[in-house]
Write a protein that holds these residues in place. Sequence first.
Motif, mmCIF file in Angstrom:
data_model
loop_
_atom_site.group_PDB
_atom_site.id
_atom_site.type_symbol
_atom_site.label_atom_id
_atom_site.label_comp_id
_atom_site.label_asym_id
_atom_site.label_seq_id
_atom_site.Cartn_x
_atom_site.Cartn_y
_atom_site.Cartn_z
ATOM 1 N N ALA A 1 34.676 -24.185 52.513
ATOM 2 C CA ALA A 1 33.318 -24.436 52.022
ATOM 3 C C ALA A 1 32.277 -24.149 53.102
ATOM 4 O O ALA A 1 31.199 -23.622 52.811
ATOM 5 N N TRP B 1 31.932 -25.877 44.855
ATOM 6 C CA TRP B 1 33.137 -26.006 45.681
ATOM 7 C C TRP B 1 33.799 -27.349 45.413
ATOM 8 O O TRP B 1 33.253 -28.400 45.696
ATOM 9 N N ASN C 1 34.417 -22.011 44.132
ATOM 10 C CA ASN C 1 35.157 -21.831 45.384
ATOM 11 C C ASN C 1 35.039 -20.403 45.921
ATOM 12 O O ASN C 1 35.980 -19.837 46.495
#
Length: 499
Positions: free
Chosen positions: A282, A434, A456
Motif C-alpha cells: 500500500a 487497498w 490493491n
Amino acid sequence: MTIEAKDTNDLSALIADVLPKSSGLYWGGEWHSPDGAQKLTTVNPSTGEALAEVLVAGAAEVDAAVAAAKAAAAAWAAVPPLERGRRLRLAAARIRENALDLALLDSANCGNPVSAMIADAEIAAFQLEYFAGLVLELKGETIPTGNGSLNYTKREPLGVVARIFPFNHPFMFAAGKIAAPLAAGNAVVVKPPEQAPLSTIRLMELLSDLFPPGVLNCLVGGRETGAALASHPDVAAIALIGSVPAGKAVLHAAADSLKHTLLELGGKNAMIIYPDADFEKAVNGAVRGMNFTWCGQSCGSTSRLFVHESLYDRFVAAVAARTQAVHRPGIATDRRTTMGALASQIQYDKTLRYVQAGLEEGATLVCGGKHPIDPILVKGFFVEPTIFADVKPSMTIAREEIFGPVLSIFRWGDEGDLFAAVNGLEFGLTGSIWTRDLTRAHRAAARLEAGYIWINDCSAHIPGAPFGGYKQSGIGREESKEELFEFTRIKNINVALSE
C-alpha cells in the motif's frame, strides 16, 4: 537510433538532432507558413531555455485545415476497413522505429523523464494497433420487426473529428488519440498543447506518407485555436483531454452546432487504505499512484490519500521516506532522472501557490514544498515531491486539482464519514482501494463515485477497459471499443419486403 548510439546518460546534446523541421501548421498533406501568422517560442522546462519557434493557427488556418479534412473525409471513409487498419499498423511500426528520438524530444519539451517517455511511445504504438484490430467491429445489428420487413443498423463515421490534448503526455496522446477516429473512417485535426507541441509536429512528419492528404492534420495554438475548432460548423465531433474549465469551454463552444463531444477531464482522485491492507504494498502504491515521475501532472493521480487511523502515523512516515528515496527532481533528458520538471512557469507558480495555501490553512508539511537546491536545476520549473499530512476535507489542497507534485493525506476512522469526504467533490475520475478483504473491497468500490477503480493497485490502464469519469470528470469513455464507437453514428434502415 540517435539515443542508442550515444553512450551517455545526459542526452541534452542530442536535442537539436531530433527537433522537427516543420512549422507546426499541417493540412491537406502540406506544411504551411501563412504570412502574418503568429509565432510561439516553446521552451525546455528543465532549463527554461528556448527550444524552437513554431507557428500558431488563427481563424483562417482553422478554416483551411477543417476544409481540407472535410474534403478528404468521404474518400477515407470509403477505404476498406482492413486497409485502414493496415495503415494504422504501419504508423505504429514507424513510431517504434523512432521511439527513442521521440522520447528525447518529448522529455525536452514537456519536462517528463526520457525513460518514461519511451514507455509513452510504446503505449501510443499499441493503441494504434489495438484500434487497427477493431475495424471489423464497426458493424450493425438486425432488429426483428414482426411485420415482415427487414430492419437493420449500420455504423458510419462522423466526418471531421478534432482532438485537443494536454502537455503531460504530448506524444502518447498525439499518436494514440488519432487511432480510434481514423479507424472509424474519420478525418482528424489535432491541436497539440501550446506548451509542448514539438512531438506532435514530428509525428506529422513521420506519418505524412501513410494517409491521404487531408486525413491527418495539425494546428498548433492556444485557447483561441481550440475554441475555433470547437465552434466550427464543419467539425462533427470534438474530443478533449484537459481540465474541467477547458471541458466546459468546449461544451459551450460546441453547443451551437450540437456537435458530439468526448471529454476526459480533471481528477482529485482518492486512494483508501483500510487497516488490513498489505502495508508495504500500500505504501508503494500510494507513492506510485501520485505519479511523482510526471510531477503529479496526471489526471489519474491519487492525490488524496485516506489512511485509517490505526495505521496513520506509521503510514505517513513510510510514504514520505519512500517518496524521497525514489523521486528526486532531475534534468528530464538524463536517463537517470526519476522525476522531471513541471511543464511551464505557469504550472510551477500555481503549484507553489497551493503549497502556500496548505500551510496557511493548517496542513502539516511533511516534506518538499520548494524548489530543489541543486544548482543544476536552478533555472528549471522544479518542485520537490511534496506531502501534506493532517489535511481536512475543507482545505483548498483537498478540493482543487493542483496538477502538481502535491499529495494530501487524510486520517479516517468512520467509514460513513470517509465516503462522505471521498465523494464530496465534483470530480470522479479514478479511485484506489487497498484491503485484503474481498467483500469489503467490492462494497467500497460500489460506494466510490468514480469511473475507473483499482483494488490493491493503482495507475495501471488495462487494454480494452473503458477509461473515463463520473460527474465533472468527463463525458464518454476511451481506451476501449467504446472509444471507437464515440466517432460513429448509427443509421437505421427499414426495408419493406412486400410480395
